[in-house]
Every structure is written in C-alpha cells, then in structure tokens.
Motif scaffolding. Structure first.
Motif, short mmCIF file in Angstrom:
data_model
loop_
_atom_site.label_atom_id
_atom_site.label_comp_id
_atom_site.label_asym_id
_atom_site.label_seq_id
_atom_site.Cartn_x
_atom_site.Cartn_y
_atom_site.Cartn_z
N ARG A 189 -13.93 8.65 -7.14
CA ARG A 189 -13.31 8.41 -5.97
C ARG A 189 -11.76 9.56 -6.20
NH1 ARG A 189 -16.34 4.62 -6.74
NH2 ARG A 189 -17.20 3.16 -4.98
N ALA B 17 0.76 -1.16 0.06
CA ALA B 17 -0.05 0.09 -0.17
C ALA B 17 0.80 1.36 0.08
CB ALA B 17 -0.83 -0.08 1.27
N HIS B 18 2.17 1.18 0.13
CA HIS B 18 2.94 2.28 0.33
C HIS B 18 4.15 2.02 -0.83
CE1 HIS B 18 5.03 5.88 2.09
NE2 HIS B 18 5.42 5.40 3.07
N ARG C 239 -6.77 -4.39 -6.44
CA ARG C 239 -6.71 -3.11 -6.59
C ARG C 239 -5.80 -2.58 -7.70
NH1 ARG C 239 -7.13 0.76 -1.26
NH2 ARG C 239 -9.33 0.27 -0.70
N LEU C 240 -6.10 -1.62 -8.21
CA LEU C 240 -5.26 -1.06 -9.43
C LEU C 240 -3.88 -0.57 -8.75
CD1 LEU C 240 -5.96 -1.50 -12.27
CD2 LEU C 240 -6.62 1.02 -12.20
N MET C 241 -2.93 -1.36 -8.72
CA MET C 241 -1.68 -0.83 -7.96
C MET C 241 -1.11 0.63 -8.91
SD MET C 241 -1.84 -2.82 -5.64
CE MET C 241 -0.47 -2.30 -4.81
N GLY C 242 -0.66 1.32 -7.95
CA GLY C 242 -0.15 2.62 -8.58
C GLY C 242 -1.21 3.71 -8.73
N PHE C 243 -2.61 3.19 -8.29
CA PHE C 243 -3.46 4.27 -8.60
C PHE C 243 -3.95 4.57 -7.22
CE2 PHE C 243 -5.73 5.87 -12.17
CZ PHE C 243 -4.97 5.19 -13.34
N GLY C 244 -4.26 5.88 -6.95
CA GLY C 244 -5.13 6.23 -5.71
C GLY C 244 -3.83 6.68 -4.70
N TYR D 80 -16.10 5.07 -11.90
CA TYR D 80 -15.61 4.54 -10.46
C TYR D 80 -14.37 5.53 -9.98
CZ TYR D 80 -13.59 1.46 -7.29
OH TYR D 80 -12.70 0.86 -5.84
N LYS E 263 -16.20 -5.16 -5.23
CA LYS E 263 -15.83 -4.93 -3.65
C LYS E 263 -15.84 -6.46 -3.02
CE LYS E 263 -15.74 -0.41 -3.40
NZ LYS E 263 -14.50 0.16 -3.53
N ASP F 298 4.21 5.61 -8.32
CA ASP F 298 4.69 4.20 -8.27
C ASP F 298 4.06 3.65 -9.71
OD1 ASP F 298 6.11 3.91 -6.05
OD2 ASP F 298 3.98 3.59 -4.88
N ASN G 116 -0.39 7.32 -9.08
CA ASN G 116 0.55 7.78 -8.08
C ASN G 116 2.00 7.75 -8.69
OD1 ASN G 116 1.48 5.38 -7.23
ND2 ASN G 116 -0.57 5.29 -6.08
N LEU H 78 -9.52 8.83 -8.16
CA LEU H 78 -8.29 7.95 -8.13
C LEU H 78 -7.32 8.15 -9.36
CD1 LEU H 78 -10.06 4.90 -7.31
CD2 LEU H 78 -8.65 6.15 -5.78
N ARG I 136 -3.54 8.97 -0.58
CA ARG I 136 -4.40 9.27 0.55
C ARG I 136 -4.66 11.02 0.32
NH1 ARG I 136 -4.77 8.18 6.04
NH2 ARG I 136 -6.16 5.90 5.04
N1 ACO Z 1 -8.09 0.51 -7.08
C1 ACO Z 1 -9.54 0.33 -6.97
N2 ACO Z 1 -9.99 1.16 -5.84
C2 ACO Z 1 -9.41 1.86 -5.05
C3 ACO Z 1 -7.88 2.19 -5.27
C4 ACO Z 1 -7.41 1.45 -6.05
N3 ACO Z 1 -5.84 1.47 -6.22
N4 ACO Z 1 -7.50 3.02 -4.48
C5 ACO Z 1 -8.51 3.23 -3.85
N5 ACO Z 1 -9.74 2.69 -4.09
C6 ACO Z 1 -11.12 2.95 -3.70
C7 ACO Z 1 -11.20 2.16 -2.54
O1 ACO Z 1 -11.92 1.02 -2.60
C8 ACO Z 1 -12.23 3.23 -1.63
O2 ACO Z 1 -13.57 2.73 -2.28
P1 ACO Z 1 -15.08 2.89 -1.47
O3 ACO Z 1 -15.09 4.22 -1.21
O4 ACO Z 1 -16.10 2.63 -2.35
O5 ACO Z 1 -15.06 2.11 -0.35
C9 ACO Z 1 -11.94 4.53 -2.04
O6 ACO Z 1 -11.13 4.25 -3.44
C10 ACO Z 1 -11.00 5.33 -1.25
O7 ACO Z 1 -9.91 4.37 -1.16
P2 ACO Z 1 -9.29 4.10 0.56
O8 ACO Z 1 -8.60 2.96 0.52
O9 ACO Z 1 -10.19 4.40 1.37
O10 ACO Z 1 -8.13 5.36 0.46
P3 ACO Z 1 -6.96 5.42 1.12
O11 ACO Z 1 -6.51 6.92 1.28
O12 ACO Z 1 -6.87 4.92 2.72
O13 ACO Z 1 -5.85 4.53 0.59
C11 ACO Z 1 -3.96 3.91 -0.92
C12 ACO Z 1 -4.84 5.15 -0.18
C13 ACO Z 1 -3.61 3.07 0.13
C14 ACO Z 1 -2.94 4.48 -1.77
C15 ACO Z 1 -4.82 3.18 -1.79
O14 ACO Z 1 -5.40 4.26 -3.02
C16 ACO Z 1 -4.37 2.06 -2.55
O15 ACO Z 1 -4.51 0.81 -2.14
N6 ACO Z 1 -3.72 2.08 -3.94
C17 ACO Z 1 -3.12 1.09 -4.44
C18 ACO Z 1 -1.58 0.73 -3.80
C19 ACO Z 1 -0.66 2.03 -4.25
O16 ACO Z 1 -0.41 2.24 -5.43
N7 ACO Z 1 0.09 2.34 -3.24
C20 ACO Z 1 0.91 3.30 -3.45
C21 ACO Z 1 0.52 4.83 -2.98
S1 ACO Z 1 1.88 6.02 -3.21
C22 ACO Z 1 3.00 5.80 -2.06
O17 ACO Z 1 2.93 5.22 -0.99
C23 ACO Z 1 4.35 6.01 -2.55
#
Ligand code: ACO
Length: 433
Positions: free
Chosen positions: A360, A267-268, A303-308, A356, A298, A367, A365, A362, A310
């Motif tokens: 949200r 996740a990081h 999860r789509l890695m490299g997407f989303g 979707y 759900k 990565d 990022n 998304l 905080r």
């Molecule tokens: N793919 C699909 N859905 C996603 C993704 C994703 N990558 N990221 C978030 N969502 C959805 C969640 O399921 C949630 O949906 P909901 O509201 O219907 O329940 C909503 O978007 C919000 O996501 P949260 O997990 O609550 O957001 P949070 O801030 O806690 O998490 C995180 C952020 C951990 C980065 C998350 O987006 C994720 O897991 N991404 C994929 C892993 C990743 O790329 N990590 C690198 C982050 S950058 C870094 O650390 C250098």
C-alpha cells in the motif's frame, strides 16, 4: 502558467465523442479540464475525497508523491529546513521569491509589530473551561478576530490583504501560547519584540512574570525548523477548507478558523498528538507486532498513526528531516535514551519490511517524529496540533491570497451524485402508519 496542449476524448454512453482540453503545469501530471463537461454531455465527474481532482492552479507548493519530493516555490524542503528560517520561508511562500536583506528586515519588522492581541480578547479565553483543548480555543479566538477586524477589511484590496496576512502570522503564536497558559492557570505572557519568532513563542509558553526566562537557542532553532516543515503542503484538507471558505468572500480570519478546525482531525494534523499517545500505549518494542497486526486487521479500526499519506507513496521528506532532527535535538538536550524514539524507529523498521505496508506504499509521514521532538522539548502534548496550525497559517494565508487574485476563482461549490428519493407527495402526519 499552464497551457492547453492537447485534448482528452471522452465517449458518452450514447456514443458521442467529446474533446476535453488537457492543461499542462510547469511540473507534475497534466490535468483534464472538465469545466465544460456538464454543458456538453449533461454529466458530472464523481471523485469523493477529490483523489483525482485539481481544484485550482497554484504556484506555491509542489509535491512529487512518488519520489517523495516537496518544493516550496521550487526550493527543496530539506534545503530550506537546513539553510533558511521560518520568516524567510514565510516570505518565500507569500511573495514567490526569497527576500533581499532589506525585504527580509521589513517583513520581520511587520510581523514582530503585529504580535499583540487586542486586550479585550483575554476575556474570550476566560469563558473556556481550563481543560479545553487548545485547538478548540484557537478556532474560537481566530474566528473572533473577524469581529475585531471587520469594518476595515476589503478582501479585494491588496493592502488590506497584506495587513490581514501580517496580523494572522504575527498573532498566531500569541493565540496558541495563551491557550496553553490559560489551561495551566498561569498569567498570559505578552510578546517580546526583541526575540525572534520561535524564541518569542517559547517565551510566551514557558516564561512567567515572576522571574527572568532565557530561551534556549537550541530549542528555538529546532522549533523554527518544525515551523518550516509544516508551513505549506498544497491542497490538503485544511488548505482546501480555507480556500473554500475564502471563495465566498468571507473574512480571512473566519477562513483560518475553519482551517484550524479541519486540521484538528486525527486523519490530518491531529495525528502528531495521536502518534505520541500510540507510542505510549505500545509502551515497549516487544508489543510492536501486536500493534502492526491490529493496523492490518480490517475488523479493527486501529491505524498506525503517523503512517500513510494521500499524496506520498514514498518516504515523506519532512519525516526524513524530522527523524534526523530527533537524534540531533535529543543529543543537544542531553537525552541519552528516549524510549519513545526507540519504539518509533523499531515500529518504522518493522512496518517498512511488512508486505501490507509495502503493497500500500505506507511510509512515515510528517507527524510520525514531530511529536517526539516536541515532547522532548517540554512542549505539552495538547499543543502539538496547535503548533502545526501556527506553522500552517503561513501556507493558508499564501493560498488564500493566491485564490483571491486568481481570475478563474469562483465560489467553491461541488456537485453530487444524488441517490435519495425522487419527488414524492407529502403525507400528513395523521395518514402516516
Ligand atoms: N495504518 C494501517 N493501514 C493504513 C494506514 C495506516 N496508518 N493508512 C492507510 N492504510 C491502508 C488503508 O486501510 C487502505 O487499505 P485497503 O486498500 O486495504 O483498504 C490503504 O492503506 C489506503 O488508505 P486510504 O485510507 O484509502 O488512504 P487515504 O489517502 O484516504 O488516507 C490517511 C490517507 C488519512 C493519511 C491515512 O493514511 C491515515 O489515516 N493515516 C493515519 C493518520 C495520519 O497519520 N494522518 C496524518 C497524515 S499527514 C497530515 O495530515 C499532516
């Protein structure tokens, strides 16, 4: 310097009004100072994952997540990636200002002359299995530095902190490169003081004692840029970990080892490795819709890695620089066709048009594109997160130094909402059913 500007009013369930000071930073949202809340109301705040909590004052890095802006000490990341180099950025993050030429030269000298590891550390590597993940090895080796530099380290002494900072930034490339060398059964390569920071790392990764190795300056520049983009990112999970460990007065080497452990998770920082694995698994643009559907489902943990992110609710500016870099680097390396980059760009296009992801907020990022560049440079996948750790060490040390000097700094110690049983009598084993 933040100041009290106003008060936020909170009405307790009993109807008592409590005024809480509101602090104003230089830019960004104001914060409600809840330090006296418990004393005045008997209540704590509840914020799992610290989504709404400012854990400290900091003057190092600023993120505007809505606009997709990242500043190191006030400078835009895009500008630093284009015009600066990693050690200059490191100086900026650590000391607050861009260095003069003399300060820069001195800093480069100080880092260059701390790159060797104690010879005894080689034996630590040899205790690992060859297939150990480099991040696991780095956690151990960096933690072990606390045993090598223990007696002479007083964290309250600015000179001691400076030496620890130089050591940590200087030795991290050697530590990471040796983790890789060990995994492939090649001899450890010693650092070379005639090379710049990124070139030296590439040399320690790829050279062998058998023949001369010439570092490609294109690769060195591309890697240096990746280092800059990953150098700091305010109070993320690994930085907060470093601050928390450091807040007890622990050795900075132990704090950085904890930071590396925190960064490793998918996740990081572990996401850069996970992205490339995911792109491999997708394999062809025709399978993208299937993976988008899985990411939205759900009931599917995928999860789509490299997407989303905080904080970013817009395009991560580091991802934008890397997307551009990916084209440039592949071009310079003479790669005409990179199937992974093509899948990544198509995946991004489809995701950004999808409701979707739009709802949200998304976006890709940092990565999302970094792994593609690192892989094209010939860097093994298991080293991707190690390279992130190497770069982030600068931010961790800057934040650790800032924390120690902060007069408001206290041991990190959150409270909780207890939901377990209340007090009850112990029942002896023979009386339990
Ligand atoms: N793919 C699909 N859905 C996603 C993704 C994703 N990558 N990221 C978030 N969502 C959805 C969640 O399921 C949630 O949906 P909901 O509201 O219907 O329940 C909503 O978007 C919000 O996501 P949260 O997990 O609550 O957001 P949070 O801030 O806690 O998490 C995180 C952020 C951990 C980065 C998350 O987006 C994720 O897991 N991404 C994929 C892993 C990743 O790329 N990590 C690198 C982050 S950058 C870094 O650390 C250098």
């Amino acid at each position: 310097m933040s100041e009290r500007q106003a008060a936020a009013r909170l009405v307790t369930p009993e109807g008592r009004e409590i005024a809480l000071p509101v602090l104003e930073g230089s830019v960004g949202p104001r914060v409600v100072d809840v330090r006296r809340l418990y004393a005045e109301s008997g209540m704590f705040t509840y914020d799992p994952g610290y989504t709404a909590t400012a854990s400290c004052r900091s003057a190092i890095t600023y993120i505007d997540g809505e606009q997709g802006i990242l500043l190191y000490r006030g400078y835009r990341i895009e500008e630093l990636a284009q015009k600066s180099d990693f050690l200059e950025v490191a100086y900026l993050l650590l000391f607050g200002e861009l260095p003069t030429r003399a300060q820069y030269q001195q800093f480069v000298h100080d880092i260059t002359y701390h790159t060797m590891l104690h010879e005894q550390i080689q034996f630590l590597y040899r205790g690992f299995r060859r297939d150990a993940h480099p991040m696991a090895v780095m956690i151990a080796v960096v933690g072990a530095l606390s045993a090598f530099y223990y007696e002479d380290l007083d964290v309250e002494d600015p000179r001691h902190r400076l030496i620890a900072t130089d050591r940590m930034i200087a030795k991290m490339p050697t530590i990471a490169a040796w983790a890789y060398k060990y995994s492939v059964g090649q001899p450890f390569m010693y650092p070379r003081n005639d090379l710049d920071y990124a070139s030296n790392f590439i040399h320690m990764l790829f050279a062998t004692p058998c023949e001369p190795y010439k570092v490609d300056p294109v690769l060195a520049r591309a890697l240096d840029r990746i280092f800059i983009l990953h150098a700091d990112h305010e109070q993320n999970a690994s930085t907060s970990t470093v601050r928390l460990v450091g807040s007890t007065g622990a050795s900075p080497y132990a704090a950085i080892a904890a930071g590396i452990a925190s960064l490793w998770g998918p996740a990081h920082g572990g996401a850069n490795e996970a992205v490339v694995n995911m792109l491999d698994e997708i394999g062809s643009p025709s399978r993208i819709p299937e993976y988008i559907a899985r990411a939205k489902d759900k009931n599917d943990p995928f999860r789509l890695m490299g997407f989303g992110h905080r904080v970013y609710k817009n395009y991560d500016p580091r991802a934008a620089v890397l997307k551009e870099s990916a084209d440039e680097v592949l071009d310079l390396l003479g790669v005409k066709h990179n199937p992974k980059l093509e899948i990544a760009k198509e995946l991004e296009r489809i995701a950004l048009e999808d409701e979707y992801f739009q709802e949200r907020k998304l976006f890709p990022n940092v990565d999302f594109y970094s792994g593609i560049i690192l892989e094209a440079m010939g860097i093994p996948r298991k080293m991707f997160t190690a390279i992130f750790a190497l770069s982030r060490t600068v931010g961790w040390m800057a934040q650790w130094n800032e924390m120690i000097q902060d007069p408001e700094q206290k041991i990190g110690r959150p409270r909780q909402l207890y939901v377990g049983p209340g007090e009850r009598p112990f029942v002896p084993l023979e009386e339990r059913g």
